[in-house]
Enzyme design. Structure first.
Site, PDB file in Angstrom:
ATOM      1  N   LYS A  11       0.647  -1.248   0.183  1.00  0.00           N
ATOM      2  CA  LYS A  11      -0.180   0.318   0.510  1.00  0.00           C
ATOM      3  C   LYS A  11       0.818   0.942   0.388  1.00  0.00           C
ATOM      4  CE  LYS A  11       0.439   1.761   4.508  1.00  0.00           C
ATOM      5  NZ  LYS A  11       1.092   2.943   5.017  1.00  0.00           N
ATOM      6  N   PRO A  93       9.973  -3.977   0.196  1.00  0.00           N
ATOM      7  CA  PRO A  93      10.518  -3.745   1.481  1.00  0.00           C
ATOM      8  C   PRO A  93      10.309  -3.921   3.119  1.00  0.00           C
ATOM      9  CG  PRO A  93      10.334  -1.899  -0.193  1.00  0.00           C
ATOM     10  CD  PRO A  93       9.593  -3.181  -0.966  1.00  0.00           C
ATOM     11  N   GLY A  97       7.279   1.029   5.415  1.00  0.00           N
ATOM     12  CA  GLY A  97       5.849   2.019   5.303  1.00  0.00           C
ATOM     13  C   GLY A  97       4.844   1.860   4.601  1.00  0.00           C
ATOM     14  N   ASP A 135      -3.093  -2.025   9.924  1.00  0.00           N
ATOM     15  CA  ASP A 135      -2.550  -2.233   8.556  1.00  0.00           C
ATOM     16  C   ASP A 135      -3.847  -2.712   8.285  1.00  0.00           C
ATOM     17  OD1 ASP A 135      -1.998   0.437   8.358  1.00  0.00           O
ATOM     18  OD2 ASP A 135      -0.203  -0.046   7.624  1.00  0.00           O
TER      19      ASP A 135
END
Length: 339
Positions: A11, A93, A97, A135
């Site tokens: 995202k 990665p 974030g 999340d």
């Protein structure tokens, strides 16, 4: 069915604002989140025990991994006495974030639901996911959504206007707890307007959306690479350039593919981890609805909200704080991204 594979999209935060701090220390947020075509692949096979493998990755494959936690939450929530051999092919990665770990957890929940025909609804899966990470519910819903609270209130939006993303990950990752602790110390004057961004998405107005794209954690990441990456992206025609989540990944938004690819090529001369991405990811919640994942300890309190009206129980009755409801297992009905 003996095995299933699930694509787990990363995202990007098109907007991120910190709106407050709860008594328990969690920060409340107001964000526009977008699933993108940079994905991980999670394969689940029926097994008597529970195991996790991450070939080629330095991420520990142990009980602290979100994929492993999601499997435990699923089996506890369904009461199913079974197991799974989980393989995660990492492409997103770490400490970027981009919710790679949350995407893995979402894929495990979706995949196990399909593999064992548990017939859990989207709301029930999101409630289980909320136990694993903030999340995870969005990673289950996918698409484009406005996310508020501590990640537990989801409002699916119309698809993002057509565009191209160039994503760059600098050498050092960012610790999310440290980023928020730094935010608490230094604050910010960056205040995105997520409502205006959502309105621009509804109009299909890419320029209007990009004008609202900001991240309140920009100064809190302490990443020296954010500014030069943003400058390179803008120099190649990015309509917006900003950090995603708590960092350290930075992305640019382009109206056309050619400048996005040119920006990627320029960044690759300095940063070895760069990708081109497009908006992508399945949506399983009803468009235009707000879905709240309750943590209240009683059943029948999932809600689908229309404006100021709340209709309890209309998208599921599993409450994240409640005693798990044992279910008869049958043919799955959740629209998973499986193949």
């Amino acid at each position: 069915m003996r095995s299933v594979s699930v694509l787990a999209p990363a995202k990007l935060n098109l907007t991120l604002d910190v709106t407050g701090t709860r008594p328990d220390g969690y920060h409340t947020l107001d964000m526009i989140m977008q699933a993108v075509s940079l994905r991980e692949r999670v394969t689940l096979r029926r097994s008597r025990g529970l195991s996790l493998s991450l070939p080629g990755s330095r991420v520990p494959a142990n009980e602290h991994n979100t994929a492993y936690k999601a499997a435990l939450a699923f089996f506890h929530g369904t009461g199913l006495l079974a197991g799974a051999a989980i393989t995660v092919e990492k492409h997103v990665p770490v400490r970027a974030g981009m919710a790679g770990g949350s995407a893995d957890a979402a894929a495990v929940l979706v995949g196990l639901n399909e593999l064992y025909g548990a017939r859990l609804s989207a709301a029930e899966l999101c409630a289980l996911g909320a136990q694993v990470g903030a999340d995870v519910p969005f990673s289950i819903v996918g698409g484009t959504a406005r996310v508020t609270g501590v990640g537990d209130i989801l409002e699916p939006l119309k698809p993002c206007p057509p565009c191209f993303f160039t994503v760059c990950m600098p050498a050092g990752g960012i610790s999310t707890p440290q980023a928020y602790a730094r935010y608490d110390r230094i604050g910010t004057d960056v205040r995105p307007d997520s409502a205006a961004a959502a309105a621009a998405i509804a109009r299909g107005d890419l320029a209007g959306l990009c004008a609202q794209m900001k991240n309140a954690l920009e100064y809190s990441s302490a990443s020296a690479a954010t500014k030069p990456i943003c400058e390179t992206l803008r120099a190649h025609g990015a309509l917006a350039a900003l950090m995603t989540g708590s960092g350290a990944a930075v992305f640019g938004v382009f109206a056309d593919e050619a400048p996005a690819q040119a920006a990627k090529a320029a960044l690759l001369r300095v940063y070895p981890q760069c990708w081109s991405a497009a908006a992508g990811g399945e949506r399983c919640a009803r468009r235009g609805a707000r879905m709240r994942i309750k943590r209240c300890g009683t059943e029948k309190q999932e809600a689908l909200c229309h404006g100021n009206r709340t209709q309890a129980g209309c998208i599921g009755r599993y409450c994240a704080g409640a005693e798990p409801k044992r279910r008869h297992l049958g043919r799955g009905r959740f629209p998973a991204t499986v193949f």
